[in-house]
Structure formats: C-alpha cells, structure tokens
Design an enzyme around this catalytic site. Structure first.
Site, PDB file in Angstrom:
ATOM      1  N   SER A 144       0.902  -1.068   0.047  1.00 22.57           N
ATOM      2  CA  SER A 144       0.171  -0.081   0.156  1.00 22.57           C
ATOM      3  C   SER A 144       1.127   1.236   0.032  1.00 22.57           C
ATOM      4  O   SER A 144       1.512   1.571  -0.882  1.00 22.57           O
ATOM      5  CB  SER A 144      -0.912   0.042   1.250  1.00 22.57           C
ATOM      6  OG  SER A 144      -1.904   0.956   0.933  1.00 22.57           O
TER       7      SER A 144
ATOM      8  N   ASP B 181      -9.623  -4.520  -5.120  1.00 22.79           N
ATOM      9  CA  ASP B 181      -9.214  -3.364  -4.185  1.00 22.79           C
ATOM     10  C   ASP B 181      -9.868  -2.019  -4.468  1.00 22.79           C
ATOM     11  O   ASP B 181      -9.837  -1.631  -5.834  1.00 22.79           O
ATOM     12  CB  ASP B 181      -7.523  -3.360  -4.362  1.00 22.79           C
ATOM     13  CG  ASP B 181      -6.900  -2.767  -3.455  1.00 22.79           C
ATOM     14  OD1 ASP B 181      -7.483  -1.779  -2.735  1.00 22.79           O
ATOM     15  OD2 ASP B 181      -5.590  -3.111  -3.288  1.00 22.79           O
TER      16      ASP B 181
ATOM     17  N   HIS C 274      -8.011  -5.169  -0.734  1.00 18.57           N
ATOM     18  CA  HIS C 274      -6.843  -4.285  -0.094  1.00 18.57           C
ATOM     19  C   HIS C 274      -6.190  -5.311   1.103  1.00 18.57           C
ATOM     20  O   HIS C 274      -6.163  -4.716   2.169  1.00 18.57           O
ATOM     21  CB  HIS C 274      -6.911  -2.978   0.537  1.00 18.57           C
ATOM     22  CG  HIS C 274      -5.739  -2.293   0.528  1.00 18.57           C
ATOM     23  ND1 HIS C 274      -5.141  -1.838  -0.570  1.00 18.57           N
ATOM     24  CD2 HIS C 274      -5.492  -1.675   1.502  1.00 18.57           C
ATOM     25  CE1 HIS C 274      -4.182  -0.756  -0.300  1.00 18.57           C
ATOM     26  NE2 HIS C 274      -4.215  -0.768   1.231  1.00 18.57           N
TER      27      HIS C 274
END
Length: 422
Positions: A289, A370, A399
C-alpha cells in the site's frame, strides 16, 4: 450472578457475530481470466447464500460501471430464481466493477466483482514536472548534509536465538527530525544482505520482522516518533495532529508531508550502509500500500537498491479522477476540486513518475477487487515500468494479502539475495 450474566451476554454476542457471517454474496464473471477486450461484453452472475444454501427471491441493490464511476444503478431487484445476470462493457482500457448489496434478515451484506478491460494498455495521467529529477536530487543532497547521528538500543525481550533486535533512530532532513525503526541483525558472525521494510499508511507501533536469520531487516516508521510506545500515543496522533497526514501541505511542493518521508527512506538506506554486519552491497526494499509506493520511490531514487517487492502500491496516478477515472490512494480530487498548486505539487510525489525511472527488478502483486488502491491506478504505474518486472495477480483479493501470496514474495526476495551474493 455477574459471571452468569456475562456468560449470557458473550453467548449472544458470539451468536450475533456468527449470524452476520453466514450470509454471503457471490459475484463472478463469465471468464476465468477476468480480462476482456475493449467493447466485449462481460456477464456477471450474482447469487446470495445463507448457511451454504442458495437463497431465492432475495432483494438486492446493485451498481455497475468503471471503478468509482458506476453507470447503472438499481434497487430492490428480486433474485427470483436465486440469481441475477448483469451485462456491461467498456470501450477504454480500465476496470469495470459490479457491486451488490443483498437485503437479508434486516441487514445489508455486500460484495463486489471487478474485471479488466485491456489493462496492459492503461496509460497514466500523471503530470511530470520538468525539474523532477533535480528537485529530488537536491532534496536528498540537502538531507545528507545533516549527520545521521544514529542511536541503537537493544530490545532484549524481542531478541531470539538467531537474531538481535534493536530500536534504532537516525536523523533525516533537518537537525532533530529523526526516523525510527526496528532493526533485526543475525547473531551469527558474518556479512549479510539487508531488506528495508517500508510501512503502509497509519500511525502505530511496530514489531520486529520475521524474515529470518540470514538477512538484516530494517522496518521503519515514517512519522518521526519512536515505534515502541503505547497504542494510546498513536491513537492520539491518528485522531489529532497527524489525522489525514497524507493531505498535509498537498499543494506546497517543498512542504508536502511526503517530502520528509521520501528522503527518510533514503536516509534509512544510508543507515543500513553503516552497519558492520551488512555485506556492503545487497539491499532490497519491500512494503504494501503506502509501503508499496515507498518501495518504488526508494528504488527509483537510490541506485544502491538492487530490487523491490511491492504489494498494491498507493499514490499511483493521482490525477485519475480529474480525467474521469479512478485515481490512486488517497483519492485526491475524487470529491473536491484541486487547490491552487495541488496538481503541480503532486506531480513530484506521484509514484508513476518514479516507476518510469526504475532500473532494478521488481515483484508486484495485487487484486482486482481493491477499493483502496484501484487497479486502474496501479496498472498506470506498472505499465510505466520499463525494467524487469513480475506481476502476481490474486484476482479476487481486495486491499490485503493472503499467506500464500506473502510466501511467494518472501521466496522471490530470498532468491534475489542468493543471486546477488554469487
């Protein structure tokens, strides 16, 4: 009596949680690859299950269209035969998403399915400043005028039979501005490769890495505060001074929050090179991320990095929403117009512009579902990479990662370290 009441309350809490988990919405496209040609029609099948049994006559709400830009929305559609089929298409490269909410027992249970349309030809929308390279070269040179002044403290309770574990800190871009982290060093005498682990978004403490006894690992935080404090300290910052830190000075190039973060990652590599146990050459960077973004940024800015591994990188193609498509986390311009100078400033921080400059091997991984880091934004960066790259897709994933995905990445990193050691 109090214990009996507590037991009853716990029973009903567990029962309620279990009840919330026994309904599932299934959404699957009519192609195993989840990839379609432009203008080709996709057919999604929607089903709702309870306790493993297909439900009929369930009411659902749905929306379908490009990520964050649904073109078809309907409510209270009845699944008369236990399923609903929805068709759609796209005529430009990107991702088409079907999101469904099922209304069951007074609750809404949701899920989504996402397919790609010619994703390998998604083109980025990032603005690249003419002085991008000189800006970052000057920023790093300026930061390096500040001595590292490293501080290292052994964390005896975290050490293992194979590893010594330390809390460390070192100065970053100005006197007194420090980066903190957890350092794991093999106890066995020798010279070892190193891995820099850069963090996902948030404010929190850090555990030591479990990467093993054949690698030096430095896991850093980015906020200039120790990473071994009580949780309440981080909670106070999360909801106070560092709330939405990713937006701080987002329209001021020289003061944007991520400037000291990006230079701090380079100073972390500087610190690794001071370690007597380091082999002096083999260093990689990895994260997910925000950490995926920082992995790309660090590898692009520092030619000492030999490889990178990035999960679902954030901060990619930040201008996407201005062009009518999904942009990367933290979703600048999704709900607000740009501030004066914001588009220009973010060009210096957009991961796309760093991805273009990579010249080392990279391992990448994400899923199509995601919603935090939209796949459109990640492909915009990935398609900009011209050096050796490997994409590992876990199509249904949102995610997050799954153990087998992490295992594949760890093996790839271990193999790179072995190759570089030869």
């Amino acid at each position: 009596m109090n214990r009996r009441i507590l037991s009853v309350l716990l029973f009903f809490c567990v029962f309620a949680i279990a009840g919330a988990q026994n309904v599932s919405v299934k959404i699957f496209p009519d192609r195993e690859s989840w990839v379609y040609n432009l203008s080709e029609e996709v057919e999604f099948t929607i089903q709702v299950y309870k306790d493993g049994s297909l439900l009929k006559n369930v009411s659902v709400d749905y929306e379908i269209g490009p990520e964050f830009f649904p073109t078809d929305k309907k409510q209270n559609v009845i699944l008369e035969n236990g399923e609903l089929k929805l068709k759609s298409s796209m005529d430009v490269p990107g991702f088409l998403r079907c999101r469904v909410w099922a209304n069951v027992d007074g609750r809404q249970i949701w899920n989504l399915g996402t397919v790609g349309y010619d994703p390998d030809n998604i083109v980025n929308t990032a603005v690249e400043p003419e002085d991008f390279d000189s800006f970052w070269s000057n920023a790093i040179s300026s930061a390096r005028k500040i001595p590292l002044n490293p501080e290292i403290k052994l964390l005896e309770d975290r050490c293992t039979s194979d590893l010594n574990v330390y809390e460390v800190s070192f100065q970053n871009e100005r006197t007194g501005s420090r980066m903190y982290g957890i350092l794991s060093v093999p106890k066995k005498e020798g010279k070892y490769p190193a891995v820099l682990e850069v963090p996902g978004a948030g404010i929190r403490p850090y555990n030591n890495s479990d990467r093993g006894a054949e690698t030096i690992t430095l896991r850093i935080g980015i906020h200039g505060i120790p990473v071994t404090l009580e949780q309440e300290v981080y909670d106070g910052l999360k909801y106070g001074a560092l709330r939405n830190y990713w937006y701080i000075n987002k329209n001021r190039r020289d003061d944007h929050y991520y400037k000291r973060v990006y230079t701090g990652c380079i100073r972390a590599v500087d610190f690794i090179f001071t370690l007597p146990e380091f082999d002096g050459s083999t260093v990689g960077v990895t994260g997910g991320s925000q950490g995926g973004a920082l992995s790309i940024v660090t590898a692009a800015l520092d030619n000492r990095i030999k490889y990178l591994a990035a999960y679902y990188p954030a901060l990619c193609d930040l201008n996407g929403y201005i062009h009518g498509r999904a942009g990367g986390w933290p979703h600048h311009f999704r709900t607000e117009d740009p501030l004066p100078g914001e588009v220009e400033t973010l060009g210096y921080y957009d991961v796309v512009n760093f991805a273009k400059r990579l010249n080392v091997p990279g391992w990448y991984s994400w899923g199509y579902n995601d919603t935090t880091c939209p796949p459109t934004s990640m492909y915009a960066a990935y398609n900009s990479i011209t050096t050796e790259k490997e994409l590992n897709l876990y199509l249904e994933m949102g995610h997050r990662t799954v153990p087998e995905q992490v295992a594949v990445c760890d093996r790839w990193i271990a193999e790179k370290n072995k190759e570089l050691k030869k």
